[in-house]
Design a protein around this motif. Structure first.
Motif, PDB file in Angstrom:
ATOM      1  N   ILE A  25      40.542  14.209   7.706  1.00 42.45           N
ATOM      2  CA  ILE A  25      40.408  14.041   9.161  1.00 42.45           C
ATOM      3  C   ILE A  25      40.092  12.574   9.443  1.00 42.45           C
ATOM      4  O   ILE A  25      39.195  11.996   8.818  1.00 42.45           O
ATOM      5  CB  ILE A  25      39.274  14.894   9.731  1.00 42.45           C
ATOM      6  CG1 ILE A  25      39.446  16.365   9.345  1.00 42.45           C
ATOM      7  CG2 ILE A  25      39.200  14.759  11.244  1.00 42.45           C
ATOM      8  CD1 ILE A  25      38.202  17.182   9.608  1.00 42.45           C
ATOM      9  N   VAL A  26      40.823  11.990  10.391  1.00 44.20           N
ATOM     10  CA  VAL A  26      40.574  10.619  10.820  1.00 44.20           C
ATOM     11  C   VAL A  26      40.340  10.641  12.323  1.00 44.20           C
ATOM     12  O   VAL A  26      41.179  11.141  13.079  1.00 44.20           O
ATOM     13  CB  VAL A  26      41.767   9.699  10.505  1.00 44.20           C
ATOM     14  CG1 VAL A  26      41.434   8.261  10.873  1.00 44.20           C
ATOM     15  CG2 VAL A  26      42.167   9.797   9.042  1.00 44.20           C
ATOM     16  N   ILE A  27      39.203  10.113  12.760  1.00 46.36           N
ATOM     17  CA  ILE A  27      38.875  10.100  14.194  1.00 46.36           C
ATOM     18  C   ILE A  27      38.403   8.703  14.582  1.00 46.36           C
ATOM     19  O   ILE A  27      37.487   8.156  13.974  1.00 46.36           O
ATOM     20  CB  ILE A  27      37.766  11.116  14.532  1.00 46.36           C
ATOM     21  CG1 ILE A  27      38.075  12.494  13.948  1.00 46.36           C
ATOM     22  CG2 ILE A  27      37.580  11.212  16.047  1.00 46.36           C
ATOM     23  CD1 ILE A  27      36.917  13.457  14.008  1.00 46.36           C
ATOM     24  N   LEU A  28      39.037   8.128  15.602  1.00 45.59           N
ATOM     25  CA  LEU A  28      38.655   6.821  16.114  1.00 45.59           C
ATOM     26  C   LEU A  28      38.372   6.935  17.601  1.00 45.59           C
ATOM     27  O   LEU A  28      39.122   7.577  18.336  1.00 45.59           O
ATOM     28  CB  LEU A  28      39.780   5.798  15.885  1.00 45.59           C
ATOM     29  CG  LEU A  28      40.303   5.642  14.453  1.00 45.59           C
ATOM     30  CD1 LEU A  28      41.465   4.658  14.423  1.00 45.59           C
ATOM     31  CD2 LEU A  28      39.195   5.163  13.514  1.00 45.59           C
ATOM     32  N   THR A  29      37.277   6.347  18.063  1.00 46.73           N
ATOM     33  CA  THR A  29      36.942   6.361  19.489  1.00 46.73           C
ATOM     34  C   THR A  29      36.584   4.954  19.948  1.00 46.73           C
ATOM     35  O   THR A  29      36.188   4.106  19.144  1.00 46.73           O
ATOM     36  CB  THR A  29      35.749   7.296  19.801  1.00 46.73           C
ATOM     37  OG1 THR A  29      34.539   6.700  19.310  1.00 46.73           O
ATOM     38  CG2 THR A  29      35.940   8.662  19.167  1.00 46.73           C
ATOM     39  N   ASN A  30      36.716   4.721  21.251  1.00 42.23           N
ATOM     40  CA  ASN A  30      36.395   3.391  21.789  1.00 42.23           C
ATOM     41  C   ASN A  30      35.132   3.419  22.641  1.00 42.23           C
ATOM     42  O   ASN A  30      35.087   2.929  23.760  1.00 42.23           O
ATOM     43  CB  ASN A  30      37.578   2.818  22.578  1.00 42.23           C
ATOM     44  CG  ASN A  30      38.024   3.708  23.732  1.00 42.23           C
ATOM     45  OD1 ASN A  30      37.806   4.907  23.715  1.00 42.23           O
ATOM     46  ND2 ASN A  30      38.670   3.106  24.731  1.00 42.23           N
ATOM     47  N   SER A  41      33.409   3.735  17.623  1.00 38.92           N
ATOM     48  CA  SER A  41      32.834   4.650  16.630  1.00 38.92           C
ATOM     49  C   SER A  41      33.967   5.371  15.915  1.00 38.92           C
ATOM     50  O   SER A  41      35.026   5.617  16.506  1.00 38.92           O
ATOM     51  CB  SER A  41      31.923   5.688  17.293  1.00 38.92           C
ATOM     52  OG  SER A  41      30.973   5.073  18.126  1.00 38.92           O
ATOM     53  N   SER A  42      33.738   5.747  14.656  1.00 37.23           N
ATOM     54  CA  SER A  42      34.815   6.360  13.875  1.00 37.23           C
ATOM     55  C   SER A  42      34.264   7.281  12.797  1.00 37.23           C
ATOM     56  O   SER A  42      33.090   7.185  12.418  1.00 37.23           O
ATOM     57  CB  SER A  42      35.675   5.270  13.231  1.00 37.23           C
ATOM     58  OG  SER A  42      34.874   4.414  12.429  1.00 37.23           O
ATOM     59  N   GLN A  43      35.122   8.168  12.299  1.00 38.63           N
ATOM     60  CA  GLN A  43      34.754   9.080  11.223  1.00 38.63           C
ATOM     61  C   GLN A  43      35.979   9.362  10.360  1.00 38.63           C
ATOM     62  O   GLN A  43      37.083   9.548  10.868  1.00 38.63           O
ATOM     63  CB  GLN A  43      34.179  10.378  11.780  1.00 38.63           C
ATOM     64  CG  GLN A  43      33.640  11.348  10.752  1.00 38.63           C
ATOM     65  CD  GLN A  43      32.384  10.844  10.043  1.00 38.63           C
ATOM     66  OE1 GLN A  43      31.759   9.882  10.471  1.00 38.63           O
ATOM     67  NE2 GLN A  43      32.006  11.488   8.946  1.00 38.63           N
ATOM     68  N   PHE A  44      35.740   9.406   9.030  1.00 36.60           N
ATOM     69  CA  PHE A  44      36.808   9.615   8.058  1.00 36.60           C
ATOM     70  C   PHE A  44      36.266  10.583   7.007  1.00 36.60           C
ATOM     71  O   PHE A  44      35.275  10.278   6.339  1.00 36.60           O
ATOM     72  CB  PHE A  44      37.163   8.265   7.411  1.00 36.60           C
ATOM     73  CG  PHE A  44      38.291   8.299   6.425  1.00 36.60           C
ATOM     74  CD1 PHE A  44      39.607   8.176   6.834  1.00 36.60           C
ATOM     75  CD2 PHE A  44      38.042   8.423   5.067  1.00 36.60           C
ATOM     76  CE1 PHE A  44      40.658   8.179   5.917  1.00 36.60           C
ATOM     77  CE2 PHE A  44      39.079   8.431   4.139  1.00 36.60           C
ATOM     78  CZ  PHE A  44      40.392   8.308   4.566  1.00 36.60           C
ATOM     79  N   ALA A  45      36.881  11.760   6.897  1.00 36.46           N
ATOM     80  CA  ALA A  45      36.359  12.788   5.983  1.00 36.46           C
ATOM     81  C   ALA A  45      37.489  13.389   5.156  1.00 36.46           C
ATOM     82  O   ALA A  45      38.547  13.738   5.690  1.00 36.46           O
ATOM     83  CB  ALA A  45      35.650  13.877   6.773  1.00 36.46           C
ATOM     84  N   ILE A  46      37.249  13.520   3.848  1.00 35.20           N
ATOM     85  CA  ILE A  46      38.242  14.024   2.904  1.00 35.20           C
ATOM     86  C   ILE A  46      37.700  15.259   2.195  1.00 35.20           C
ATOM     87  O   ILE A  46      36.552  15.275   1.752  1.00 35.20           O
ATOM     88  CB  ILE A  46      38.562  12.970   1.809  1.00 35.20           C
ATOM     89  CG1 ILE A  46      38.796  11.592   2.416  1.00 35.20           C
ATOM     90  CG2 ILE A  46      39.726  13.400   0.946  1.00 35.20           C
ATOM     91  CD1 ILE A  46      38.777  10.475   1.383  1.00 35.20           C
ATOM     92  N   VAL A  47      38.550  16.275   2.076  1.00 37.16           N
ATOM     93  CA  VAL A  47      38.261  17.412   1.203  1.00 37.16           C
ATOM     94  C   VAL A  47      39.258  17.304   0.044  1.00 37.16           C
ATOM     95  O   VAL A  47      40.391  17.787   0.149  1.00 37.16           O
ATOM     96  CB  VAL A  47      38.426  18.757   1.939  1.00 37.16           C
ATOM     97  CG1 VAL A  47      38.066  19.917   1.017  1.00 37.16           C
ATOM     98  CG2 VAL A  47      37.569  18.780   3.192  1.00 37.16           C
TER      99      VAL A  47
END
Length: 651
Positions: free
Chosen positions: A371-376, A358-364
């Motif tokens: 913010i870059v978040i990667l999980t396994n 699962s992952s999330q990528f958010a830009i302001v």
């Protein structure tokens, strides 16, 4: 001699201690190098956390969920064109106790891959090779375009906006080995989503649409899409630890540092899962490190007036980040494939999920903050959405409403189904068993629930509701605002944006129809699982009884009817169970079950014809006639249910 020896030993001891101290201090300073550098950076996160306190806040938050929602995670934060935090948490491989390394550990990015598809498309727009508002068939091979057989015109902008009229298609999205892969062109023809609603009238998330967009890029550039993105994106940004090739054929070394993927264990801990292989690779096949994804973040957040290394002029990036779809102009929408999130600052980005990552990528953009978040782990939400909220903040909705007169919440009370549903195949039935329920709790407040998960909303404008409380993180990210589109005093659609719109129930899928369908399913299943046992008992009891020829023939065809019903029930229950046990089944695996329904229907009709014929020639008790006509009635209802819910559609 002995004194010299002692002196040498002392010198050796001093040198050894000095070396150990040096290595310890050097190693410690290396681990803290980002923290030390961070203290020199002034400013704060969009949520107001001083940058020199950010790492500690993230550590505190992640520690609450690590080993509970995911075994490992990698987080990078970009501010003003530089990585100000890059950190690994937990394990990339639980069994071997290999820690996550943000510079080396490779994760599956899932649907964050779509951002690279949209960026590729914008590069071609900039070069004058692609028009966002042109029919995509213009760019496709004519034979392929004919086979698509779309009923409505689709443009690249429609694909970017997830508004091309497509429902969902659950099969063949992910394979667990290379053997399950198809070439992109073949996959697009094999796995066509049904185009069932008017283009541009709803936002319905579509992996198929993103995959089709990648194929358009492939056709224009005349090179495989994964080669295009490697040459024009990864290589340009020196993303050397990234590949879009789902088989890793262009960068086999990455397999050595790829994290294992995990599924939550209901009993606690995690179960080792499978890596994902994606035929529709423009929609979700990229594998890479968090620091490589941060390089992309830097490239698309240049200093004002400067151009991105991915484009020849700054206007292209501004266009890509500008809103491209919102049904009313106030709701969160889509910015050329980037989803808009609700918050104090305008935030855009994308999430991603594969079978076990699962992952999330958010830009302001205004703050040049990413913010870059990667999980396994599969479907991790707490770290992904929680860290985003921690650093960017959320919009605080006051329970007070400015309008003196607002429509009653009772008007929006009801059941709703996502536009992103399995329209046109047998899984549509499952979609309608998990409806979203909107319940009015007072004049200006509603609760939206999906099973045990609930979000509470306050009406702040007519038919416009904002989330104030929830018991599941997905509501904050996916359903922060609900706007009810009314026609003649009735809700026609819930506008949510970013691919999550909900619709009213269709006339042939109303609650009475759904209840009747479930009752038919339950009654026929119960009857045809018990009936064969009763037949066997009766046959054993009457084994010595002499029967006329017509009675024997009737009994044979009646038994055949029961058997057809039993096999039909079991066949379709097994089909549904296989999907429930593994949602990443290929259609080829379930197709035999659907094909078997045809000969079962034929056998049932034949058995019904001859049983009726011989029924007229024999003398039967009232009880026997009741059971016979009950069998005929339930078989009729069973096949009507299967036909009505697409269990005979095999394409």
């Amino acid at each position: 001699m002995r004194g010299d020896t002692k002196m040498i030993k002392r010198i050796g001891l001093i040198l050894t201690v000095s070396i150990i101290m040096f290595l310890t201090v050097f190693g410690l300073s290396t681990k803290l190098s980002f923290a030390a550098e961070l203290k020199k950076i002034n400013g704060e996160t969009p949520s107001g956390i001083p940058l020199n306190e950010m790492e500690e806040k993230i550590d505190q938050y992640v520690s609450k969920y690590l080993d509970k929602t995911t075994p490992g995670a990698a987080i990078a934060v970009v501010k003003d064109g530089q990585i100000i935090l890059s950190k690994g948490y937990g394990y990339a491989d639980v069994e071997k106790q290999i820690s996550v390394d943000p510079s080396k550990t490779v994760f599956e990015w899932g649907s964050i891959s779509k951002l690279f598809t949209w960026t590729s498309a914008m590069q071609l727009v900039e070069q004058g090779k692609l028009d966002l508002d042109e029919d995509i068939k213009t760019y496709l091979p004519s034979d392929f375009a004919k086979k698509l057989n779309f009923q409505q015109t689709v443009t690249m902008r429609d694909l970017m906006n997830h508004a091309a009229g497509f429902g969902d298609y659950a099969f063949n999205t992910i394979a667990f080995s290379k053997d399950g892969l198809f070439p992109l062109e073949e996959a697009l023809l094999l796995d066509k989503s049904k185009q069932y609603y008017k283009v541009g009238t709803a936002s319905s998330y579509s992996n198929y649409g993103a995959s089709l967009a990648g194929y358009v890029v492939e056709c224009i550039s005349k090179q495989p899409f994964h080669d295009y993105e490697r040459e024009h994106l990864f290589n340009v940004l020196e993303m050397n630890n990234t590949t879009g090739n789902t088989t890793f054929d262009d960068n086999k070394k990455l397999l050595e540092t790829k994290a294992k993927g995990y599924l939550p264990n209901p009993e606690g801990g995690f179960i080792l899962g499978n890596w994902s292989y994606v035929s529709h690779y423009p929609a979700g096949s990229i594998n890479g490190t968090v620091e490589d994804l941060a390089k992309y973040a830097i490239a698309i957040t240049p200093e004002k007036g400067q151009k991105s290394p991915l484009f020849d002029n700054s206007d292209t990036l501004e266009t890509m980040f500008s809103p491209s779809y919102s049904l009313d102009g106030e709701m969160v929408g889509t910015a050329h494939g980037f989803f808009e999130y609700v918050g104090e600052y305008r935030t855009i980005g994308h999430g991603g999920n594969t079978a076990t990552f699962s992952s999330q990528f958010a830009i302001v953009p205004e703050e040049r903050f990413v913010i870059v978040i990667l999980t396994n782990a599969s479907a991790e939400m707490d770290i992904l959405f929680g860290v985003q909220e921690l650093l960017i903040g959320k919009k605080h909705t006051e329970s007070k409403v400015p309008y003196l007169k607002l429509p009653s919440s009772n008007e929006v009370d009801g059941k709703y189904v996502p536009f992103q549903r399995q329209e046109g195949n047998f899984l549509e039935f499952a979609n309608y068993q998990n409806l979203y329920t909107v319940s009015a709790t007072n004049k200006n407040e509603i609760t939206m629930s999906l099973g045990q998960y609930k979000g509470t909303y306050v009406q702040t404008k007519p038919y416009y509701y904002e989330l104030v409380k929830e018991n599941f993180p997905v509501f904050r990210n996916a359903y922060p605002i609900l706007q009810f589109k009314m026609e003649e005093g009735k809700v026609k659609q819930i506008i949510v944006g970013h691919g999550m719109d909900l619709s009213e129930l269709l006339p042939d899928r109303t609650i009475p129809v759904l209840i009747a369908s479930v009752l038919v399913l339950l009654s026929t299943t119960l009857y045809f699982l018990i009936a064969p046992l009763i037949l066997l008992i009766l046959k054993f009891k009457n084994r010595k009884k002499q029967l006329e020829l017509e009675d024997k023939r009737f009994n044979f065809y009646y038994s055949m009817l029961i058997l057809c019903g039993t096999i039909t029930v079991l066949n379709n229950l097994i089909c549904i169970t296989r999907i429930m046990m593994n949602k990443f089944r290929t259609f080829a695996e379930v197709k035999p079950h659907l094909l078997l329904n045809y000969p079962l229907l034929v056998c049932t009709v034949i058995a019904a014809f001859f049983s009726i014929k011989y029924m007229r020639k024999i003398v039967s008790s009232k009880k026997r006639k009741v059971f016979y006509f009950l069998t005929i009635t339930l078989l009729t209802l069973l096949f009507a249910l299967l036909i009505g819910w697409n269990f005979f559609i095999v394409v």
